[in-house]
Design a protein around this motif. Structure first.
Motif, PDB file in Angstrom:
ATOM      1  N   CYS A  50      54.432 -45.574   2.949  1.00  0.00           N
ATOM      2  CA  CYS A  50      53.725 -45.733   1.668  1.00  0.00           C
ATOM      3  C   CYS A  50      53.575 -47.200   1.276  1.00  0.00           C
ATOM      4  N   ILE A  51      54.411 -48.043   1.856  1.00  0.00           N
ATOM      5  CA  ILE A  51      54.504 -49.416   1.329  1.00  0.00           C
ATOM      6  C   ILE A  51      53.164 -50.149   1.430  1.00  0.00           C
ATOM      7  N   ALA A  52      52.479 -49.995   2.580  1.00  0.00           N
ATOM      8  CA  ALA A  52      51.220 -50.719   2.757  1.00  0.00           C
ATOM      9  C   ALA A  52      50.219 -50.324   1.671  1.00  0.00           C
ATOM     10  N   GLN A  53      50.149 -49.030   1.353  1.00  0.00           N
ATOM     11  CA  GLN A  53      49.149 -48.559   0.382  1.00  0.00           C
ATOM     12  C   GLN A  53      49.599 -48.733  -1.078  1.00  0.00           C
ATOM     13  N   HIS A  54      50.860 -48.433  -1.340  1.00  0.00           N
ATOM     14  CA  HIS A  54      51.321 -48.392  -2.738  1.00  0.00           C
ATOM     15  C   HIS A  54      52.180 -49.599  -3.129  1.00  0.00           C
ATOM     16  N   GLY A  55      52.593 -50.386  -2.148  1.00  0.00           N
ATOM     17  CA  GLY A  55      53.462 -51.524  -2.451  1.00  0.00           C
ATOM     18  C   GLY A  55      54.898 -51.097  -2.721  1.00  0.00           C
ATOM     19  N   THR A  56      55.170 -49.825  -2.559  1.00  0.00           N
ATOM     20  CA  THR A  56      56.528 -49.303  -2.789  1.00  0.00           C
ATOM     21  C   THR A  56      56.742 -48.086  -1.888  1.00  0.00           C
ATOM     22  N   ASN A  57      57.998 -47.769  -1.620  1.00  0.00           N
ATOM     23  CA  ASN A  57      58.283 -46.565  -0.822  1.00  0.00           C
ATOM     24  C   ASN A  57      58.529 -45.336  -1.712  1.00  0.00           C
ATOM     25  N   LEU A  58      58.486 -45.554  -3.030  1.00  0.00           N
ATOM     26  CA  LEU A  58      58.654 -44.424  -3.955  1.00  0.00           C
ATOM     27  C   LEU A  58      57.638 -44.576  -5.100  1.00  0.00           C
ATOM     28  N   PRO A  59      56.378 -44.154  -4.865  1.00  0.00           N
ATOM     29  CA  PRO A  59      55.339 -44.343  -5.879  1.00  0.00           C
ATOM     30  C   PRO A  59      55.640 -43.593  -7.180  1.00  0.00           C
ATOM     31  N   GLU A  60      55.069 -44.121  -8.270  1.00  0.00           N
ATOM     32  CA  GLU A  60      55.264 -43.524  -9.607  1.00  0.00           C
ATOM     33  C   GLU A  60      54.880 -42.038  -9.627  1.00  0.00           C
ATOM     34  N   GLU A  61      53.754 -41.706  -8.922  1.00  0.00           N
ATOM     35  CA  GLU A  61      53.303 -40.295  -8.922  1.00  0.00           C
ATOM     36  C   GLU A  61      54.378 -39.397  -8.305  1.00  0.00           C
ATOM     37  N   THR A  62      55.084 -39.925  -7.315  1.00  0.00           N
ATOM     38  CA  THR A  62      56.129 -39.127  -6.670  1.00  0.00           C
ATOM     39  C   THR A  62      57.306 -38.927  -7.617  1.00  0.00           C
ATOM     40  N   ILE A  63      57.642 -39.974  -8.359  1.00  0.00           N
ATOM     41  CA  ILE A  63      58.749 -39.848  -9.328  1.00  0.00           C
ATOM     42  C   ILE A  63      58.376 -38.793 -10.376  1.00  0.00           C
ATOM     43  N   ALA A  64      57.100 -38.842 -10.832  1.00  0.00           N
ATOM     44  CA  ALA A  64      56.638 -37.860 -11.828  1.00  0.00           C
ATOM     45  C   ALA A  64      56.707 -36.451 -11.234  1.00  0.00           C
ATOM     46  N   LEU A  65      56.344 -36.327  -9.962  1.00  0.00           N
ATOM     47  CA  LEU A  65      56.380 -35.009  -9.292  1.00  0.00           C
ATOM     48  C   LEU A  65      57.823 -34.488  -9.194  1.00  0.00           C
ATOM     49  N   LEU A  66      58.738 -35.377  -8.819  1.00  0.00           N
ATOM     50  CA  LEU A  66      60.145 -34.960  -8.711  1.00  0.00           C
ATOM     51  C   LEU A  66      60.636 -34.397 -10.049  1.00  0.00           C
ATOM     52  N   LYS A  67      60.180 -35.020 -11.131  1.00  0.00           N
ATOM     53  CA  LYS A  67      60.647 -34.601 -12.465  1.00  0.00           C
ATOM     54  C   LYS A  67      60.149 -33.214 -12.856  1.00  0.00           C
ATOM     55  N   GLN A  68      59.107 -32.738 -12.157  1.00  0.00           N
ATOM     56  CA  GLN A  68      58.596 -31.379 -12.474  1.00  0.00           C
ATOM     57  C   GLN A  68      59.290 -30.303 -11.658  1.00  0.00           C
ATOM     58  N   THR A  69      60.236 -30.692 -10.823  1.00  0.00           N
ATOM     59  CA  THR A  69      60.774 -29.722  -9.865  1.00  0.00           C
ATOM     60  C   THR A  69      62.245 -29.405 -10.127  1.00  0.00           C
ATOM     61  N   HIS A  70      62.689 -28.301  -9.522  1.00  0.00           N
ATOM     62  CA  HIS A  70      64.096 -27.893  -9.651  1.00  0.00           C
ATOM     63  C   HIS A  70      64.969 -28.585  -8.608  1.00  0.00           C
ATOM     64  N   ALA A  71      64.363 -28.949  -7.470  1.00  0.00           N
ATOM     65  CA  ALA A  71      65.127 -29.579  -6.390  1.00  0.00           C
ATOM     66  C   ALA A  71      64.141 -30.248  -5.439  1.00  0.00           C
ATOM     67  N   CYS A  72      64.689 -31.085  -4.567  1.00  0.00           N
ATOM     68  CA  CYS A  72      63.824 -31.793  -3.616  1.00  0.00           C
ATOM     69  C   CYS A  72      64.334 -31.579  -2.195  1.00  0.00           C
ATOM     70  N   LEU A  73      63.391 -31.268  -1.308  1.00  0.00           N
ATOM     71  CA  LEU A  73      63.708 -31.240   0.125  1.00  0.00           C
ATOM     72  C   LEU A  73      63.109 -32.513   0.703  1.00  0.00           C
ATOM     73  N   LYS A  74      63.980 -33.333   1.251  1.00  0.00           N
ATOM     74  CA  LYS A  74      63.530 -34.664   1.681  1.00  0.00           C
ATOM     75  C   LYS A  74      63.715 -34.864   3.176  1.00  0.00           C
ATOM     76  N   GLY A  75      62.661 -35.280   3.842  1.00  0.00           N
ATOM     77  CA  GLY A  75      62.770 -35.656   5.247  1.00  0.00           C
ATOM     78  C   GLY A  75      63.366 -37.046   5.357  1.00  0.00           C
ATOM     79  N   PRO A  76      63.798 -37.433   6.545  1.00  0.00           N
ATOM     80  CA  PRO A  76      64.361 -38.772   6.698  1.00  0.00           C
ATOM     81  C   PRO A  76      63.279 -39.842   6.553  1.00  0.00           C
ATOM     82  N   MET A  77      63.683 -40.988   6.077  1.00  0.00           N
ATOM     83  CA  MET A  77      62.725 -42.090   5.866  1.00  0.00           C
ATOM     84  C   MET A  77      63.233 -43.358   6.521  1.00  0.00           C
ATOM     85  N   THR A  78      62.307 -44.144   7.021  1.00  0.00           N
ATOM     86  CA  THR A  78      62.667 -45.429   7.608  1.00  0.00           C
ATOM     87  C   THR A  78      62.964 -46.396   6.467  1.00  0.00           C
TER      88      THR A  78
END
Ligand code: NAD
Length: 342
Positions: A50-78
């Motif tokens: 995500c870094i090249a496109q968003h300048g971050t590895n955890l974009p704001e939209e993703t944080i907002a999405l996490l907040k709408q959920t009961h839990a997160c299934l996360k794959g490994p990240m570099t």
């Protein structure tokens, strides 16, 4: 009405998409086999890519999405390693949602060669401070400093969690530290564990230095029940424990706080195997099982675990890390089929 849950899915980098899709296949099989479970998957972007496109590895939209959920299934990240690059996305999520307990079970699996039989232990790792506080700087050229922050509050909280977990198991807790050298920081951790132990007299408490613990984990892994330790020691010990029981490809982890949980494999993004359909998806599938357990869906969680154990016991489908030649898809397909047949 079925029990409905919003689940954030972050596929991650490297082998992340393959192993995450494998776990979704298995979760869909459990959902199909159950009349009262509804999982609504919400996909988000996070990770190195995500870094090249968003300048971050955890974009704001993703944080907002996490907040709408009961839990997160996360794959490994570099993890970006360049100075000044964003902090690991996993570490950001753990801190942001105060997921203070990292739970990493390790046990022998059927038909999987382990160092010893009958290993069944859980590493409980403090997840919010210690060497992962992110406070690192260069004092002068060539002189670097990292702050290892240990607080009584976080140490007490993780100690309590570990005692409660041990109470549901073999009632044996080992706390691991380096108090002989890190007298102040690990002194605080040790005191917090000892203080918490007064409230849990039925739990046998053992004390080990980290260097001795790494050795004992190889010498007598079957003697451990719950291990509680600080952030970096827990990260290292849990990888070691995973290999002692057979493969990093089998080890799952939960990151749990008061109101949210994130579930992931212990392993990383293994970039050299990306897109080859050859790695073991069981770690992420077991993480999905831990997620259902956390959500209170005990029956569905147990079904995944049972299917994994049966597939391993039969031994027909084995990925390369287990000495076989089956693909990631064949492994997840076999587990999903087993769930339907249970
Ligand atoms: P890694 O866990 O990705 O891989 C180490 C080795 O373990 C691999 O080469 C492979 O032999 C084996 N392995 C890992 N997963 C496997 C699987 N599912 N099946 C079979 N074998 C498997 O560790 P690494 O190479 O040190 O790290 C790669 C990247 O992942 C780094 O950027 C690291 O920071 C990151 N990482 C992320 C997380 C996370 O997202 N929570 C955790 C650990 C490492």
């Amino acid at each position: 009405m079925p029990n409905a849950y919003n689940i954030a899915v972050l596929k991650g980098d490297g082998i992340g998409p393959e192993v995450t899709e494998a776990a979704i296949k298995v979760l869909n099989a459990v959902q199909d086999a159950s009349k009262n479970l509804k999982l609504n998957f919400l996909y988000g972007e996070a990770g190195y890519h995500c870094i090249a496109q968003h300048g971050t590895n955890l974009p704001e939209e993703t944080i907002a999405l996490l907040k709408q959920t009961h839990a997160c299934l996360k794959g490994p990240m570099t993890t970006p390693e360049e100075p000044g690059a964003p902090v690991s996305a996993a570490v950001q999520i753990r801190t942001m949602f105060n997921l203070y307990a990292n739970i990493r079970p390790c046990r022998t699996f059927p038909n999987v060669e382990a160092l010893k039989p009958n290993i069944d232990l859980i590493v409980v790792r403090e997840n919010t401070e210690g060497m992962y506080s992110g406070a690192e700087f260069e004092l002068a050229p060539g002189i670097g400093v990292a702050l290892r922050i240990i607080t009584k509050e976080a140490s007490t909280r993780i100690a309590e969690f570990a005692f409660k977990l041990a109470a549901k198991r073999k009632k044996h807790l080992t706390y691991v530290h380096k108090g002989n050298i890190l007298r102040i920081t690990d002194g605080i951790f040790k005191d917090a564990v000892k203080e918490a132990s007064l409230k849990h007299p039925s739990i046998t408490l053992d004390d080990l230095h980290i260097d001795a613990a790494t050795m004992q984990l190889i010498k007598r892994p079957e003697s451990f029940d719950v291990i509680v330790t600080t952030n970096l020691f827990g990260d290292i010990l849990s990888d070691e424990a995973a290999q002692v029981t057979g493969s990093l490809g089998l080890a799952a982890g939960a990151n749990i706080g008061e109101t949210y949980g994130m579930f992931e494999p212990v392993h990383g993004s293994a970039p050299k195997y990306k897109g080859q359909n050859r790695v073991n998806p069981i770690a992420t599938i077991m993480a999905a099982s831990m997620m259902l357990d956390y959500l209170g869906e005990k029956e569905a969680a147990a079904k995944i675990e049972k299917a994994v154990m049966q597939v391993l016991k039969e031994g027909k489908v084995r990925t390369a890390d287990l000495g076989g030649s089956s693909t990631t898809n064949e492994m997840s397909g076999a587990i999903a089929a087993k769930i339907k047949a249970l």
